[in-house]
Scaffold this motif. Sequence first.
Motif, PDB file in Angstrom:
ATOM      1  N   GLU A   1       0.847  -1.187   0.000  1.00 62.50           N
ATOM      2  CA  GLU A   1       0.000   0.000   0.000  1.00 62.50           C
ATOM      3  C   GLU A   1       0.888   1.244   0.000  1.00 62.50           C
ATOM      4  O   GLU A   1       1.884   1.319   0.715  1.00 62.50           O
ATOM      5  N   GLY A   2       0.536   2.214  -0.842  1.00 61.69           N
ATOM      6  CA  GLY A   2       1.344   3.425  -0.925  1.00 61.69           C
ATOM      7  C   GLY A   2       2.512   3.317  -1.884  1.00 61.69           C
ATOM      8  O   GLY A   2       3.283   4.251  -2.042  1.00 61.69           O
ATOM      9  N   ARG A   3       2.697   2.149  -2.487  1.00 60.98           N
ATOM     10  CA  ARG A   3       3.629   1.913  -3.600  1.00 60.98           C
ATOM     11  C   ARG A   3       5.100   1.862  -3.203  1.00 60.98           C
ATOM     12  O   ARG A   3       5.833   1.007  -3.653  1.00 60.98           O
ATOM     13  N   HIS A   4       5.579   2.798  -2.390  1.00 59.35           N
ATOM     14  CA  HIS A   4       6.961   2.761  -1.872  1.00 59.35           C
ATOM     15  C   HIS A   4       8.003   2.629  -2.983  1.00 59.35           C
ATOM     16  O   HIS A   4       8.910   1.793  -2.913  1.00 59.35           O
ATOM     17  N   LEU A   5       7.862   3.456  -3.998  1.00 57.58           N
ATOM     18  CA  LEU A   5       8.889   3.518  -5.032  1.00 57.58           C
ATOM     19  C   LEU A   5      10.084   4.326  -4.524  1.00 57.58           C
ATOM     20  O   LEU A   5      10.022   4.983  -3.486  1.00 57.58           O
ATOM     21  N   PHE A   6      11.168   4.264  -5.283  1.00 56.63           N
ATOM     22  CA  PHE A   6      12.333   5.111  -5.014  1.00 56.63           C
ATOM     23  C   PHE A   6      12.173   6.348  -5.894  1.00 56.63           C
ATOM     24  O   PHE A   6      12.441   6.287  -7.106  1.00 56.63           O
ATOM     25  N   PRO A   7      11.703   7.474  -5.312  1.00 56.28           N
ATOM     26  CA  PRO A   7      11.269   8.595  -6.152  1.00 56.28           C
ATOM     27  C   PRO A   7      12.377   9.248  -6.958  1.00 56.28           C
ATOM     28  O   PRO A   7      12.115   9.813  -8.022  1.00 56.28           O
ATOM     29  N   ARG A   8      13.622   9.172  -6.487  1.00 55.17           N
ATOM     30  CA  ARG A   8      14.719   9.832  -7.179  1.00 55.17           C
ATOM     31  C   ARG A   8      15.473   8.878  -8.113  1.00 55.17           C
ATOM     32  O   ARG A   8      16.540   9.206  -8.626  1.00 55.17           O
ATOM     33  N   MET A   9      14.895   7.702  -8.316  1.00 54.36           N
ATOM     34  CA  MET A   9      15.420   6.771  -9.315  1.00 54.36           C
ATOM     35  C   MET A   9      14.463   6.730 -10.495  1.00 54.36           C
ATOM     36  O   MET A   9      13.275   7.036 -10.359  1.00 54.36           O
ATOM     37  N   THR A  10      14.968   6.358 -11.666  1.00 53.74           N
ATOM     38  CA  THR A  10      14.108   6.285 -12.851  1.00 53.74           C
ATOM     39  C   THR A  10      13.168   5.088 -12.757  1.00 53.74           C
ATOM     40  O   THR A  10      13.337   4.195 -11.923  1.00 53.74           O
ATOM     41  N   VAL A  11      12.188   5.094 -13.648  1.00 55.68           N
ATOM     42  CA  VAL A  11      11.259   3.962 -13.744  1.00 55.68           C
ATOM     43  C   VAL A  11      12.039   2.668 -13.958  1.00 55.68           C
ATOM     44  O   VAL A  11      11.812   1.670 -13.276  1.00 55.68           O
ATOM     45  N   GLU A  12      12.975   2.698 -14.915  1.00 49.72           N
ATOM     46  CA  GLU A  12      13.714   1.475 -15.223  1.00 49.72           C
ATOM     47  C   GLU A  12      14.563   1.013 -14.033  1.00 49.72           C
ATOM     48  O   GLU A  12      14.675  -0.182 -13.765  1.00 49.72           O
ATOM     49  N   GLU A  13      15.141   1.961 -13.293  1.00 48.74           N
ATOM     50  CA  GLU A  13      15.909   1.594 -12.099  1.00 48.74           C
ATOM     51  C   GLU A  13      15.006   1.002 -11.023  1.00 48.74           C
ATOM     52  O   GLU A  13      15.380   0.043 -10.337  1.00 48.74           O
ATOM     53  N   ASN A  14      13.797   1.556 -10.858  1.00 50.20           N
ATOM     54  CA  ASN A  14      12.847   0.986  -9.913  1.00 50.20           C
ATOM     55  C   ASN A  14      12.456  -0.435 -10.308  1.00 50.20           C
ATOM     56  O   ASN A  14      12.396  -1.328  -9.461  1.00 50.20           O
ATOM     57  N   LEU A  15      12.207  -0.629 -11.594  1.00 55.20           N
ATOM     58  CA  LEU A  15      11.847  -1.971 -12.066  1.00 55.20           C
ATOM     59  C   LEU A  15      12.989  -2.950 -11.802  1.00 55.20           C
ATOM     60  O   LEU A  15      12.761  -4.082 -11.362  1.00 55.20           O
ATOM     61  N   ALA A  16      14.213  -2.506 -12.045  1.00 56.82           N
ATOM     62  CA  ALA A  16      15.375  -3.378 -11.841  1.00 56.82           C
ATOM     63  C   ALA A  16      15.498  -3.818 -10.383  1.00 56.82           C
ATOM     64  O   ALA A  16      15.972  -4.927 -10.099  1.00 56.82           O
ATOM     65  N   MET A  17      15.046  -2.969  -9.456  1.00 58.96           N
ATOM     66  CA  MET A  17      15.113  -3.326  -8.038  1.00 58.96           C
ATOM     67  C   MET A  17      14.281  -4.570  -7.733  1.00 58.96           C
ATOM     68  O   MET A  17      14.608  -5.342  -6.834  1.00 58.96           O
ATOM     69  N   GLY A  18      13.207  -4.765  -8.498  1.00 61.75           N
ATOM     70  CA  GLY A  18      12.381  -5.953  -8.277  1.00 61.75           C
ATOM     71  C   GLY A  18      13.120  -7.246  -8.587  1.00 61.75           C
ATOM     72  O   GLY A  18      12.783  -8.309  -8.054  1.00 61.75           O
ATOM     73  N   ALA A  19      14.127  -7.164  -9.448  1.00 65.00           N
ATOM     74  CA  ALA A  19      14.867  -8.362  -9.872  1.00 65.00           C
ATOM     75  C   ALA A  19      16.215  -8.487  -9.177  1.00 65.00           C
ATOM     76  O   ALA A  19      17.035  -9.310  -9.573  1.00 65.00           O
ATOM     77  N   HIS A  20      16.441  -7.713  -8.108  1.00 65.97           N
ATOM     78  CA  HIS A  20      17.807  -7.636  -7.562  1.00 65.97           C
ATOM     79  C   HIS A  20      18.289  -8.942  -6.940  1.00 65.97           C
ATOM     80  O   HIS A  20      19.483  -9.151  -6.813  1.00 65.97           O
ATOM     81  N   LEU A  21      17.352  -9.852  -6.573  1.00 62.79           N
ATOM     82  CA  LEU A  21      17.777 -11.136  -6.006  1.00 62.79           C
ATOM     83  C   LEU A  21      17.750 -12.272  -7.029  1.00 62.79           C
ATOM     84  O   LEU A  21      18.070 -13.411  -6.695  1.00 62.79           O
ATOM     85  N   ARG A  22      17.373 -11.961  -8.253  1.00 60.52           N
ATOM     86  CA  ARG A  22      17.317 -13.016  -9.274  1.00 60.52           C
ATOM     87  C   ARG A  22      18.707 -13.324  -9.824  1.00 60.52           C
ATOM     88  O   ARG A  22      19.514 -12.411 -10.046  1.00 60.52           O
ATOM     89  N   ARG A  23      18.954 -14.598 -10.041  1.00 62.02           N
ATOM     90  CA  ARG A  23      20.245 -15.027 -10.599  1.00 62.02           C
ATOM     91  C   ARG A  23      20.054 -15.778 -11.921  1.00 62.02           C
ATOM     92  O   ARG A  23      20.993 -16.350 -12.449  1.00 62.02           O
ATOM     93  N   ASP A  24      18.831 -15.805 -12.423  1.00 63.91           N
ATOM     94  CA  ASP A  24      18.569 -16.526 -13.669  1.00 63.91           C
ATOM     95  C   ASP A  24      18.800 -15.599 -14.859  1.00 63.91           C
ATOM     96  O   ASP A  24      19.062 -14.404 -14.700  1.00 63.91           O
ATOM     97  N   LYS A  25      18.664 -16.156 -16.042  1.00 63.16           N
ATOM     98  CA  LYS A  25      18.964 -15.387 -17.252  1.00 63.16           C
ATOM     99  C   LYS A  25      17.715 -14.793 -17.905  1.00 63.16           C
ATOM    100  O   LYS A  25      17.789 -14.292 -19.025  1.00 63.16           O
TER     101      LYS A  25
END
Length: 238
Positions: free
Chosen positions: A86-110
Amino acid sequence: MSEPLLTIEHLNAGYGAVPVLFDLSLTVNPGEIVTLVGSNGAGKTTLLRALSRLIPAQGTLRFNGEDLLPLAPEGAFTRGLVQVPEGRHLFPRMTVEENLAMGAHLRRDKGVARTLERVYSLFPKMKERRKQLAGNMSGGEQQMCAMGRALMADPKLLMIDEMSLGLAPVIVDDLLAILTDIRAQGIPVLLVEQDVFAAFSVADRAYVMETGRVVREGLVKDLANDPAVVDAYLGAAH
């Protein structure tokens, strides 16, 4: 019938000495959109926090055949239990693409690049805005970015807390349509919503919560005609 993806039985949880959830049971099956509705303070967000292992809980929590209770938040996340808060909790001073990349930060697959393309196909506006700072977008665009970020984690269950909060009805309609597309891609959804009309328009089944307990459950088409649910949540506009 296959085993539920998520099984919650006799769950109790709260904050310190303050109990919030009482003997709560719920299931989500593969391929479903299940909604959890109820007024503010019913305990809906607390349930998501317990599922994400952010707060202690007692009872049964099984996800994809595995006991969730011993896991830390990172363990639940890496197993595919992913929440849009709730409230989204994005990183406001990062770009959209950088925010999206944060979702995959623990992934090790290709498959991360492929997932990003899938997110952009679901949310074309995010592709257009990918170099824009997330904090400069509208509320609806920020909600799309938060949902896209969660999808970047390759969830086995997508949990969304108050998706419609503060958004114009036309934006909510767009997001609901995207939810059905997400489900069509094989990702089940647990949707926590105060807007019962919105939730019922896309969900297969629903659970109604009051003061930390499930008081009604069933197919949406049945609950939409339940006089108690109509009186409490759907009102004269039903």
